[in-house]
Design an enzyme around this catalytic site. Structure first.
Site, PDB file in Angstrom:
ATOM      1  N   TYR A  53       0.822  -1.216   0.000  1.00 56.47           N
ATOM      2  CA  TYR A  53       0.000   0.000   0.000  1.00 56.47           C
ATOM      3  C   TYR A  53       0.860   1.271   0.000  1.00 56.47           C
ATOM      4  O   TYR A  53       1.941   1.312   0.564  1.00 56.47           O
ATOM      5  CB  TYR A  53      -0.911   0.029   1.227  1.00 56.47           C
ATOM      6  CG  TYR A  53      -2.101  -0.906   1.165  1.00 56.47           C
ATOM      7  CD1 TYR A  53      -2.439  -1.579   0.008  1.00 56.47           C
ATOM      8  CD2 TYR A  53      -2.892  -1.108   2.289  1.00 56.47           C
ATOM      9  CE1 TYR A  53      -3.528  -2.435  -0.028  1.00 56.47           C
ATOM     10  CE2 TYR A  53      -3.994  -1.959   2.257  1.00 56.47           C
ATOM     11  CZ  TYR A  53      -4.303  -2.623   1.094  1.00 56.47           C
ATOM     12  OH  TYR A  53      -5.382  -3.460   1.064  1.00 56.47           O
ATOM     13  N   GLY A 223     -16.326   2.798  -3.311  1.00 55.21           N
ATOM     14  CA  GLY A 223     -15.555   3.905  -3.860  1.00 55.21           C
ATOM     15  C   GLY A 223     -16.149   5.267  -3.592  1.00 55.21           C
ATOM     16  O   GLY A 223     -15.822   6.241  -4.280  1.00 55.21           O
TER      17      GLY A 223
END
Length: 346
Positions: A53, A223
């Site tokens: 990440y 999202g």
């Protein structure tokens, strides 16, 4: 903040989990400390990260530092948790590509042990609470992966094991292997799951419920579409944050209806969406990738929202994807999934 027990561990985790996939981009490395501190103040004690990440090109977006100039999210998180590490249940994972060498990926014993050591250094800790296999690895027998995890648990470097993005049959297979070899079994499964994307309900959620694993969904607000319709006005929204496509018309239609119902009930769309998800069987905590402290504070309020049965039914019917097997009634679905159902297959 409300809490759930993680699998059969006895460890209580907040129903909202702080996601760090975009740490270093949004929030910036400088702002991440405020977000993490705000999470602690809100009673959030569960944080999710991964070895890949933060500083990969897939997370690039206009206005953010280039990938080569960003720190790994684990490193940003470790710095932010100085002095408060023991207040947090940290989950991280490995399997993604982290280097140029052909073996800098996968779930081999070699790679897992190397990545655990790397994560420990970045996180500035001597143990990881929950360690996931980020994705299945077709090149490594599951027996080898689970044996490596069991050794790391015995060494005290990790406490518990989870599986991320694994289908139900592999989760069940892992439980069988662990039982047969007297190893520590997975306690949680991480998967994309929200009001629009309901694929987890076909087999994985019933398997977790049956065998006592916790389901820890990521992308719980699809999202941002299920959080605020204002996301449609952003230059970067949905999976575009990770280099993929934006929203379909069918998904937007569901988002608009969630917004309408929320207004009728006096709730924000993110409260409605997260409260619905947290009501689902086996779901222990939802990973919220808040990009600002204000977003995190808003999303955290959903943990205290309890929807009425009729409200839950109304939401469930918006994007209904019938399960492959109804474990309560002991029968299959009455109809096959329709290609017109507004359910994302991403």
């Amino acid at each position: 903040m409300q809490y759930s027990v993680l699998g059969a561990t006895g460890v209580k985790v907040s129903r909202i989990c702080l996601g760090t996939a975009t740490f270093g981009v949004a929030p910036t490395a400088q702002d991440a400390d405020r977000v993490v501190g705000g999470a602690v103040d809100l009673g959030i004690n569960f944080v999710d990260t991964a070895d890949v990440y933060g500083n990969m090109p897939v997370f690039d977006r206009p206005g953010a530092p280039a990938a080569a100039d960003r720190e790994p999210a684990e490193q940003i998180l470790g710095r932010a948790l100085r002095g408060r590490r023991d207040q947090m249940v940290i989950a991280t994972k490995s399997n993604g590509i982290v280097g140029l060498d052909i073996n800098d990926r996968g779930l081999s014993r070699r790679h897992i042990i190397r990545q655990v050591e790397t994560s420990l250094r970045r996180l500035e800790t001597d143990y990881i609470d929950l360690y996931y296999a980020h994705d299945p690895d077709p090149d490594t027998p599951l027996e080898q992966t689970l044996a490596a995890y069991d050794d790391l648990i015995r060494q005290g470097k990790i406490r518990y094991v989870g599986l991320s993005n694994h289908p139900a049959w592999q989760v069940t297979h892992a439980l069988w292997i662990a039982d047969d070899r007297r190893q520590q079994a997975p306690v949680a499964a991480q998967v994309k799951y929200n009001l629009i994307d309901r694929a987890a309900e076909r087999e994985l959620a019933p398997a977790c419920q049956q065998f006592g694993l916790s389901l820890v969904p990521y992308a719980p607000l699809h999202g941002g579409l299920l959080a605020d319709l204002g996301v449609l006005d952003r230059d970067v929204a949905g999976d575009q944050r990770f280099g993929a496509a934006g929203f379909t018309e069918a998904e937007i239609a569901v988002g608009r209806e969630v917004d309408r119902l929320g207004r009728a009930w006096g709730l924000a769309p993110y409260q409605v969406s997260l409260a619905w998800l947290l009501s689902r069987p086996a779901v222990a905590s939802a990973i919220v990738g808040a990009e600002t402290l204000d977003e995190l504070r808003a999303n955290a309020t959903a943990a205290d929202v309890e929807l009425e049965p009729a409200q839950l039914d109304s939401l469930t019917e918006l994007a209904s994807a019938p399960a492959a097997f109804d474990h309560r009634a002991g029968r299959g679905p009455e109809r096959p999934p329709s290609t017109t159902d507004p359910v994302s297959t991403d």
